[in-house]
Design a protein around this motif. Structure first.
Motif, PDB file in Angstrom:
ATOM      1  N   ILE A 114      54.112  31.724  71.208  1.00 41.21           N
ATOM      2  CA  ILE A 114      53.403  31.005  70.102  1.00 41.21           C
ATOM      3  C   ILE A 114      52.392  31.917  69.377  1.00 41.21           C
ATOM      4  CG2 ILE A 114      51.770  29.239  69.590  1.00 41.21           C
ATOM      5  CD1 ILE A 114      53.014  27.617  72.176  1.00 41.21           C
ATOM      6  N   HIS A 116      49.427  31.594  67.442  1.00 42.09           N
ATOM      7  CA  HIS A 116      48.068  30.583  67.140  1.00 42.09           C
ATOM      8  C   HIS A 116      47.475  31.435  66.063  1.00 42.09           C
ATOM      9  CE1 HIS A 116      48.498  27.879  70.277  1.00 42.09           C
ATOM     10  NE2 HIS A 116      48.719  29.000  71.368  1.00 42.09           N
ATOM     11  N   HIS A 123      45.048  25.512  60.970  1.00 41.76           N
ATOM     12  CA  HIS A 123      45.204  26.035  62.178  1.00 41.76           C
ATOM     13  C   HIS A 123      46.690  25.879  62.109  1.00 41.76           C
ATOM     14  CE1 HIS A 123      45.201  27.566  66.080  1.00 41.76           C
ATOM     15  NE2 HIS A 123      46.250  26.676  66.612  1.00 41.76           N
ATOM     16  N   MET A 125      50.556  27.071  64.610  1.00 37.85           N
ATOM     17  CA  MET A 125      51.115  27.654  65.619  1.00 37.85           C
ATOM     18  C   MET A 125      52.685  27.575  65.873  1.00 37.85           C
ATOM     19  SD  MET A 125      49.354  25.140  68.511  1.00 37.85           S
ATOM     20  CE  MET A 125      49.723  23.543  68.632  1.00 37.85           C
ATOM     21  N   GLN A 127      56.162  28.112  67.170  1.00 35.22           N
ATOM     22  CA  GLN A 127      56.790  28.983  68.406  1.00 35.22           C
ATOM     23  C   GLN A 127      58.249  29.464  68.455  1.00 35.22           C
ATOM     24  OE1 GLN A 127      56.957  25.798  71.219  1.00 35.22           O
ATOM     25  NE2 GLN A 127      57.984  26.961  73.005  1.00 35.22           N
ATOM     26  N   HIS A 151      47.059  23.623  72.148  1.00 36.12           N
ATOM     27  CA  HIS A 151      45.919  24.542  72.259  1.00 36.12           C
ATOM     28  C   HIS A 151      44.657  24.074  72.080  1.00 36.12           C
ATOM     29  CE1 HIS A 151      44.187  28.396  70.810  1.00 36.12           C
ATOM     30  NE2 HIS A 151      43.874  28.040  70.071  1.00 36.12           N
TER      31      HIS A 151
END
Length: 244
Positions: A114, A116, A123, A125, A127, A151
């Motif tokens: 991931i 981040h 934000h 993230m 994967q 997270h």
């Protein structure tokens, strides 16, 4: 009189045009910035075991490279072992919005990666699944919990006696986990009662709750999330440090 009327008309037109321009400028200033787009760049797989490899991510915003992201951190874990055994390391910006990390996989198998990424107050993230060594390529994630990405933001300093904001970002099947019921269970590792804090969804998949830690020390924070109508639930536990 005719000249005066012309002057008045011209003045009114000037005021109207200026007001429209100001309104347009104000609208553009108030427009929210676009969500940053992050692409995890993977080389030919499988990756070798016990050899350093480069893991990279490209960060753009509005089709422009982001060279000053607050951070890009790669969270990596073996699929079979689960996210509770993950390792998180920060990447460095190299050029043109590319953030890079050197990492060594210690055993073969399937891994989850991931990226981040924090850009200002935004934000994201994404994967990706990575194959290492002689692990079976395309191995499916066989645990329901692997479909979730959780997270808990720990970048900010938590100080005893001050109100702290706990923020968690939750994705399900690579999409924001929205309209969920989320709470934080907080327990001091030195011993004491467990406290429950209800979190509110501030943005899609972002849940916040405030709490004041009475004493310094380490605390266990468990993020508990569910959607009753879709029979989805899970939790993630993390330790945070509270300073004086």
């Amino acid at each position: 009189m005719k000249n005066a009327a012309i002057l008045v008309t011209a003045l009114i037109l000037t005021i109207f045009i200026t007001a429209c321009a100001d309104s347009e400028n104000s609208g553009s200033e108030d427009q929210a910035p676009p969500i940053p787009e992050v692409e995890v760049l993977l080389e030919q797989q499988p990756y070798p075991v016990n050899e350093p490899v480069d893991i990279r991510a490209e960060v753009t915003q509005g089709e422009e490279p982001v060279t000053d992201a607050s951070y890009v951190k790669f969270e990596i874990w073996n699929t079979e072992e689960g996210q509770d055994n993950s390792v998180t390391k920060e990447a460095e910006h190299t050029e043109d919005g590319i953030y890079e990390l050197s990492y060594t996989f210690e055993q073969d198998g399937s891994y989850q990666v991931i990226a981040h990424t924090q850009v200002d107050d935004l934000h994201t993230m994404p994967q990706k699944e990575v194959q290492v060594g002689h692990g079976q390529e395309g191995q499916a994630m066989d645990m329901e919990s692997s479909k979730f990405m959780v997270h808990l933001m720990t970048e900010e300093t938590f100080a005893a006696g001050n109100e702290s904001m706990l923020t968690a970002h939750i994705n399900h099947m690579e999409e924001p986990f929205t309209e969920g019921k989320v709470k934080y269970l907080i327990t001091p590792e030195a011993g004491g009662d467990e406290t429950e804090v209800t979190a509110e969804e501030k943005q899609p998949g972002e849940y916040q709750g405030s709490y004041t830690f009475e004493e310094a020390g380490n605390y266990t924070v468990t993020v508990v999330y569910e959607q009753e109508e879709k029979d989805l639930q899970g939790k993630k536990q993390q330790t945070i440090e509270v300073i004086e």
